[in-house]
Structure formats: structure tokens, C-alpha cells
Write an enzyme that holds these catalytic residues in place. Structure first.
Site, short mmCIF file in Angstrom:
data_model
loop_
_atom_site.label_atom_id
_atom_site.label_comp_id
_atom_site.label_asym_id
_atom_site.label_seq_id
_atom_site.Cartn_x
_atom_site.Cartn_y
_atom_site.Cartn_z
N GLY A 49 0.79 -1.22 0.00
CA GLY A 49 0.00 0.00 0.00
C GLY A 49 0.82 1.27 0.00
O GLY A 49 0.27 2.37 -0.03
N HIS A 50 2.16 1.16 0.02
CA HIS A 50 3.01 2.36 0.12
C HIS A 50 4.21 2.24 -0.79
O HIS A 50 5.30 1.90 -0.32
CB HIS A 50 3.46 2.56 1.57
N PHE A 51 4.18 2.46 -1.95
CA PHE A 51 3.07 2.73 -2.85
C PHE A 51 3.04 1.60 -3.87
O PHE A 51 4.12 1.14 -4.25
CB PHE A 51 3.27 4.06 -3.57
#
Length: 142
Positions: A49-51
Site C-alpha cells: 500500500g506504500h506505494f
């Protein structure tokens, strides 16, 4: 050769996967200073999720890895065995470089002040000779 393995680190601090953010301790002066290593893999759970299209280790996690390094230093002192070092403050944090998959993060935290259960550590994270992060971390031992 490492001074402490992952298993030995887990005997000192309470962190476990996926939140244990140091792999080995390379240098240790109990109560004074520790140098740890984190081999940053593309498989780290936070990269999802990052990224998604450009994986970058979050600055907050770099700070946490530095805090865990400092916790090993302070909790390796016999009178602190079995205790927990909690965050009490983060001062002057600066991020100088992205940390990405394939990087080997060298984390150094030196305890510069301690009065009773409260202390301060000077922390630096590097990739090679490049500084990724510097900060001053305050902790409370309980």
C-alpha cells in the site's frame, strides 16, 4: 558477523513479525548504543500500500526501526530485562533519502541522556554512505 540474531533480538524486545523491523544487531554497547541492520525486501507487507507502483519504506517505519534499535541498547542492560521501552517523543526528524526494496538499512541509535525511566537517543539511518533519516527519540521504560 552479527552480535545478535533475530531470535536473540526477540528475547530483548517484545516486537514480532510483521512489526519487528530489525534483522540483526551488528554492534552493541549495552545501555549506550546499538547498530542494527534491516534488509529491505520487496515482500515487506507495507509495500502493498506504500506505494503499489513505487514501493517506498514509510518514514514512520524507519523511525520505528531506529526506536527498536535503541530499545535493544537500553533493554539489554540487566536491570531493564523484561521491560518495554515506549515512545515518548520524536524531535528533529529529517528524511534525506528514499528507502526502497533491495536497500540494506543500517540503523544506529546512541543513548545521549537518561534520567530514571526517561531517556533520549540520537538516531541515524543510512543506506551505504547516504543518510536516509536522522532524529532524536525520547523513550520511557516501563
Amino acid at each position: 558477523m552479527s552480535v545478535l540474531t533475530t531470535k536473540q533480538i526477540m528475547e530483548i524486545i517484545p516486537h514480532r513479525q510483521p512489526f519487528l523491523l530489525i534483522d540483526t544487531v551488528e554492534e552493541l554497547e549495552s545501555g549506550m548504543r546499538a547498530v542494527a541492520k534491516k534488509c529491505v525486501s520487496y515482500n515487506e507487507p507495507f509495500f502493498g500500500g506504500h506505494f503499489p507502483n513505487e514501493p517506498v519504506m514509510s518514514g514512520v517505519l524507519i523511525i520505528e526501526a531506529l526506536a527498536q534499535t535503541g530499545a535493544v541498547a537500553i533493554l539489554s542492560v540487566e536491570e531493564n530485562r523484561g521491560k518495554t521501552a515506549y515512545f515518548a517523543g520524536i524531535n528533529s526528524a529529517k528524511f534525506k533519502r528514499k528507502v526502497v526494496p533491495g536497500d540494506v538499512l543500517i540503523l544506529e541509535t546512541e543513548i545521549i541522556k537518561q534520567k530514571g525511566p526517561i531517556g533520549v537517543g540520537r538516531a541515524t539511518a543510512k543506506v551505504g554512505d547516504d543518510i536516509a533519516c536522522i532524529a532524536e527519540l525520547t523513550f520511557a521504560i516501563s
